[in-house]
Enzyme design. Structure first.
Site, short mmCIF file in Angstrom:
data_model
loop_
_atom_site.label_atom_id
_atom_site.label_comp_id
_atom_site.label_asym_id
_atom_site.label_seq_id
_atom_site.Cartn_x
_atom_site.Cartn_y
_atom_site.Cartn_z
N ILE A 211 -31.84 24.65 -5.50
CA ILE A 211 -31.50 24.99 -4.13
C ILE A 211 -30.05 24.61 -3.81
O ILE A 211 -29.49 23.75 -4.49
CB ILE A 211 -32.43 24.25 -3.13
CG1 ILE A 211 -32.32 22.74 -3.31
CG2 ILE A 211 -33.86 24.69 -3.30
CD1 ILE A 211 -33.09 21.89 -2.29
N SER B 51 -21.32 23.82 -8.58
CA SER B 51 -20.11 24.22 -7.87
C SER B 51 -19.87 23.31 -6.67
O SER B 51 -20.80 22.91 -5.97
CB SER B 51 -20.26 25.67 -7.38
OG SER B 51 -19.14 26.06 -6.63
N LEU C 231 -15.88 25.82 2.10
CA LEU C 231 -15.42 26.75 1.06
C LEU C 231 -13.89 26.76 0.90
O LEU C 231 -13.28 27.82 0.70
CB LEU C 231 -15.91 28.18 1.35
CG LEU C 231 -17.43 28.38 1.37
CD1 LEU C 231 -17.78 29.80 1.80
CD2 LEU C 231 -18.03 28.08 0.01
N CYS D 87 -24.44 29.07 1.71
CA CYS D 87 -23.60 27.97 2.18
C CYS D 87 -23.84 27.71 3.66
O CYS D 87 -23.62 28.59 4.49
CB CYS D 87 -22.13 28.27 1.93
SG CYS D 87 -21.05 26.93 2.47
#
Length: 303
Positions: free
Chosen positions: A192, A21, A73, A131
């Protein structure tokens, strides 16, 4: 002929390769380079309840053997993702995808996951409690076992599909957090996420990126990722998706020997848009060299 197929928490995959992602968007940009249906799956852009513009620019800093990012994000919000991105994705990707979800409260995570759980294309929910690039959310849930477990329980209450919790390496005891997630009902662990890093512009005497610090990824983090995958895979009975510094077929094999069932490829996609394609094509030959006929047989073979 080498069998590259793996089963990830019930999701059957032709091979273990998954673009991570944040490095693959929703697949649109990459589908013009090659047929992305050769992938095992892909984890789409981190999605939150509401739309986010992200952090101020500059957001990227180059490093030796890696990069630092603080995108923050940026995404159009879950409703837009469902109505537009997932709807359009049906035209160019025929397999199940992994939905990466972030939040700023436990309720945020539950709300977004409950909606995405209903989507046909979604095979696995990847809950990002790691995050390092946002304030008041993200990593704050992934640095304490109790907080990570609380998010896990909340998401599991409102979903039916496998839930993988994506953990931060910026902790002292990764196993304790992974075990807490497993005990709370997680179906798998992804690790990770990026390490926390920083660069300084020595001419300006200021941080290179506006957020000051950001997520450090790339080749340099690979040994850390392998170590944590190994520790968690040995301690937990649920599958692990390995991620961090993977850039070639040999890295995939090493990560799987450490205990990963599937392997995510992140920063390498930003350097070479064909990175995942190259890895998938090279994997059979690398397996043959090592006498591997079925790649799933090597998962966690290292004592």
């Amino acid at each position: 002929m080498v069998d590259l197929s793996v089963n990830l928490a019930g999701m059957q995959m032709d091979n273990p390769i998954v673009p991570a992602s944040g490095t693959f968007g929703f697949g649109k940009e990459f589908k013009d380079y090659y047929d992305i249906n050769i992938l095992g799956s892909f984890s789409f852009k981190g999605t939150t309840k509401d739309a986010r513009f992200g952090n101020p620019t500059p957001r990227i800093a180059e490093c030796k053997n890696g990069m630092i990012n603080a995108v923050g994000l940026q995404n159009p919000g879950v409703h837009h993702v469902i109505e537009h991105e997932l709807f359009e994705m049906k035209e160019y990707f025929s397999k199940k995808v992994i939905a990466n979800v972030s939040g700023f409260s436990v309720d945020d995570y539950a709300y977004t996951c409950e909606l995405l759980d209903k989507e046909e294309q979604v095979g696995i929910l990847e809950v990002n409690v790691s995050c390092p690039n946002v304030h008041g959310g993200g990593m704050s849930f992934g640095t304490q076992p109790e907080a990570a477990a609380e998010v896990t329980r909340a998401v599991k209450k409102v979903t039916t599909k496998p839930v993988f919790i994506k953990l931060s390496p910026n902790v002292t005891d990764i196993v304790a957090i992974a075990k807490a997630c497993e005990d709370a009902g997680a179906d798998g662990i992804c690790l990770i996420n990026t390490l926390l890093g920083m660069r300084i512009d020595i001419k300006r005497r200021q941080p290179v990126i506006a957020n000051k610090m950001g997520g450090f990824s790339g080749d340099a983090v690979f040994p850390v990722a392998v170590r944590m995958v190994y520790q968690v895979a040995k301690a937990c009975d649920i599958p692990v998706m390995g991620c961090g510094g993977v850039s070639c077929a040999k890295d995939v094999i090493e990560m799987m020997m450490a205990g990963a069932t599937a392997v995510q490829v992140g920063a390498a996609n930003l350097i070479n848009p064909y990175a995942c394609k190259d890895i998938i094509e090279a994997l059979p030959k690398e397996c043959e060299k090592l006498g591997i006929t079925k790649i799933s047989d090597i998962i966690g073979v290292v004592d």
